[in-house]
Design a protein around this motif. Sequence first.
Motif, PDB file in Angstrom:
ATOM      1  N   GLU A  52      -4.908 -10.385   5.006  1.00  0.00           N
ATOM      2  CA  GLU A  52      -5.458  -9.759   3.808  1.00  0.00           C
ATOM      3  C   GLU A  52      -4.598  -8.573   3.389  1.00  0.00           C
ATOM      4  N   ILE A  53      -4.199  -7.750   4.370  1.00  0.00           N
ATOM      5  CA  ILE A  53      -3.353  -6.588   4.092  1.00  0.00           C
ATOM      6  C   ILE A  53      -2.011  -7.029   3.521  1.00  0.00           C
ATOM      7  N   LYS A  54      -1.442  -8.098   4.102  1.00  0.00           N
ATOM      8  CA  LYS A  54      -0.148  -8.582   3.628  1.00  0.00           C
ATOM      9  C   LYS A  54      -0.247  -9.093   2.197  1.00  0.00           C
ATOM     10  N   SER A  55      -1.350  -9.766   1.891  1.00  0.00           N
ATOM     11  CA  SER A  55      -1.561 -10.266   0.536  1.00  0.00           C
ATOM     12  C   SER A  55      -1.649  -9.118  -0.452  1.00  0.00           C
ATOM     13  N   HIS A  56      -2.367  -8.060  -0.071  1.00  0.00           N
ATOM     14  CA  HIS A  56      -2.467  -6.883  -0.935  1.00  0.00           C
ATOM     15  C   HIS A  56      -1.095  -6.231  -1.120  1.00  0.00           C
ATOM     16  N   ALA A  57      -0.331  -6.167  -0.014  1.00  0.00           N
ATOM     17  CA  ALA A  57       0.979  -5.519  -0.070  1.00  0.00           C
ATOM     18  C   ALA A  57       1.901  -6.217  -1.056  1.00  0.00           C
ATOM     19  N   MET A  58       1.852  -7.533  -1.093  1.00  0.00           N
ATOM     20  CA  MET A  58       2.719  -8.283  -1.994  1.00  0.00           C
ATOM     21  C   MET A  58       2.334  -8.066  -3.460  1.00  0.00           C
ATOM     22  N   ASN A  59       1.091  -7.620  -3.688  1.00  0.00           N
ATOM     23  CA  ASN A  59       0.638  -7.373  -5.054  1.00  0.00           C
ATOM     24  C   ASN A  59       0.800  -5.922  -5.494  1.00  0.00           C
ATOM     25  N   PHE A  60       1.200  -5.050  -4.584  1.00  0.00           N
ATOM     26  CA  PHE A  60       1.311  -3.631  -4.911  1.00  0.00           C
ATOM     27  C   PHE A  60       2.259  -3.378  -6.083  1.00  0.00           C
ATOM     28  N   ASN A  61       3.350  -4.154  -6.134  1.00  0.00           N
ATOM     29  CA  ASN A  61       4.319  -3.928  -7.199  1.00  0.00           C
ATOM     30  C   ASN A  61       3.727  -4.194  -8.572  1.00  0.00           C
ATOM     31  N   LEU A  62       2.702  -5.045  -8.637  1.00  0.00           N
ATOM     32  CA  LEU A  62       2.053  -5.360  -9.904  1.00  0.00           C
ATOM     33  C   LEU A  62       0.882  -4.421 -10.187  1.00  0.00           C
ATOM     34  N   LEU A  63       0.203  -3.977  -9.132  1.00  0.00           N
ATOM     35  CA  LEU A  63      -1.028  -3.214  -9.305  1.00  0.00           C
ATOM     36  C   LEU A  63      -0.808  -1.719  -9.493  1.00  0.00           C
ATOM     37  N   TYR A  64       0.275  -1.192  -8.920  1.00  0.00           N
ATOM     38  CA  TYR A  64       0.469   0.252  -8.930  1.00  0.00           C
ATOM     39  C   TYR A  64       1.800   0.636  -9.571  1.00  0.00           C
ATOM     40  N   THR A  65       1.801   1.758 -10.268  1.00  0.00           N
ATOM     41  CA  THR A  65       3.032   2.258 -10.882  1.00  0.00           C
ATOM     42  C   THR A  65       3.975   2.766  -9.802  1.00  0.00           C
ATOM     43  N   VAL A  66       5.238   2.927 -10.161  1.00  0.00           N
ATOM     44  CA  VAL A  66       6.230   3.425  -9.215  1.00  0.00           C
ATOM     45  C   VAL A  66       5.873   4.835  -8.763  1.00  0.00           C
ATOM     46  N   ASP A  67       5.350   5.659  -9.665  1.00  0.00           N
ATOM     47  CA  ASP A  67       4.950   7.022  -9.299  1.00  0.00           C
ATOM     48  C   ASP A  67       3.953   7.004  -8.141  1.00  0.00           C
ATOM     49  N   VAL A  68       2.974   6.118  -8.228  1.00  0.00           N
ATOM     50  CA  VAL A  68       1.952   6.021  -7.182  1.00  0.00           C
ATOM     51  C   VAL A  68       2.568   5.520  -5.881  1.00  0.00           C
ATOM     52  N   ARG A  69       3.456   4.530  -5.970  1.00  0.00           N
ATOM     53  CA  ARG A  69       4.085   3.992  -4.766  1.00  0.00           C
ATOM     54  C   ARG A  69       4.961   5.035  -4.077  1.00  0.00           C
ATOM     55  N   VAL A  70       5.704   5.809  -4.876  1.00  0.00           N
ATOM     56  CA  VAL A  70       6.561   6.849  -4.298  1.00  0.00           C
ATOM     57  C   VAL A  70       5.709   7.925  -3.622  1.00  0.00           C
ATOM     58  N   ALA A  71       4.676   8.391  -4.306  1.00  0.00           N
ATOM     59  CA  ALA A  71       3.806   9.428  -3.733  1.00  0.00           C
ATOM     60  C   ALA A  71       3.151   8.931  -2.449  1.00  0.00           C
ATOM     61  N   SER A  72       2.678   7.685  -2.443  1.00  0.00           N
ATOM     62  CA  SER A  72       2.038   7.125  -1.259  1.00  0.00           C
ATOM     63  C   SER A  72       3.018   6.997  -0.099  1.00  0.00           C
ATOM     64  N   TYR A  73       4.232   6.574  -0.406  1.00  0.00           N
ATOM     65  CA  TYR A  73       5.251   6.445   0.638  1.00  0.00           C
ATOM     66  C   TYR A  73       5.564   7.806   1.256  1.00  0.00           C
ATOM     67  N   LEU A  74       5.726   8.817   0.416  1.00  0.00           N
ATOM     68  CA  LEU A  74       6.012  10.163   0.928  1.00  0.00           C
ATOM     69  C   LEU A  74       4.877  10.664   1.817  1.00  0.00           C
ATOM     70  N   LEU A  75       3.642  10.415   1.413  1.00  0.00           N
ATOM     71  CA  LEU A  75       2.490  10.836   2.215  1.00  0.00           C
ATOM     72  C   LEU A  75       2.444  10.091   3.543  1.00  0.00           C
ATOM     73  N   ALA A  76       2.687   8.785   3.484  1.00  0.00           N
ATOM     74  CA  ALA A  76       2.611   7.965   4.698  1.00  0.00           C
ATOM     75  C   ALA A  76       3.702   8.322   5.701  1.00  0.00           C
ATOM     76  N   MET A  77       4.867   8.730   5.206  1.00  0.00           N
ATOM     77  CA  MET A  77       6.004   9.036   6.081  1.00  0.00           C
ATOM     78  C   MET A  77       5.962  10.451   6.645  1.00  0.00           C
ATOM     79  N   THR A  78       5.019  11.272   6.186  1.00  0.00           N
ATOM     80  CA  THR A  78       4.949  12.654   6.669  1.00  0.00           C
ATOM     81  C   THR A  78       3.529  13.001   7.129  1.00  0.00           C
ATOM     82  N   PRO A  79       2.976  12.255   8.096  1.00  0.00           N
ATOM     83  CA  PRO A  79       1.601  12.525   8.517  1.00  0.00           C
ATOM     84  C   PRO A  79       1.429  13.856   9.240  1.00  0.00           C
ATOM     85  N   ASN A  80       2.474  14.294   9.931  1.00  0.00           N
ATOM     86  CA  ASN A  80       2.366  15.554  10.685  1.00  0.00           C
ATOM     87  C   ASN A  80       3.592  16.442  10.499  1.00  0.00           C
TER      88      ASN A  80
END
Length: 222
Positions: free
Chosen positions: A133-161
Amino acid sequence: MEKQVIAVYLEKFGLATMFPESVKKTMRLETFASGSQLFAQGEEAHALYLLAEGKLKISMLSPEGKRLIVAFKSPFDFVGDVEYVRKCQLINTVETVTATTVIRIPYEVLESEMAGNAEWLQFLLESITRKFEIKSHAMNFNLLYTVDVRVASYLLAMTPNKTTLDSTSLVDMADLIGTSYRHLNRVLKHFEEQGWLVKKRGKITITDRSALLAQTGQNIYE
């Protein structure tokens, strides 16, 4: 000492009664530094790994040759369960975001000792279903979310601490979130103009984490 630590983790994650002693005695603790690669897509799989401490980045190579983020994983979670059931090569590349501790369980032991365990089989079914289910959602991220959202999410995920990450591999970062290097740079420049981060000397420093979270609404990769 190692067995005691493993026992504590199993108890913490509610797995203490699932595995018999014959399986527990083969379990081993392994530790990895931040930025390490645990596995590469296409490699042979030999063991199941229980994520006990730390954070993992899961990515896959798309049919178009682009490496895309599938998910970020935090304890507890398994790596290698899909490959165990399907008896196939590793489906994804797995890297550490932070210092990480895993419990290694050999496939051959699970095959000989757990194949008829109904609780274990049900657990595997639920785990694998959730991952697809997660993989299916991941493949749709490029369609569902803007690049701004993807970049912000990536930065947050890569800097948890931490607040800083390496910006020397922006081409890889662009591929992972499914955009172009040029577009990524435009978004990072916009974020810097807003005062949310500073990009300097090969580093990106997060200066306003709450603003990035507000940009995403939620971290789409977690």
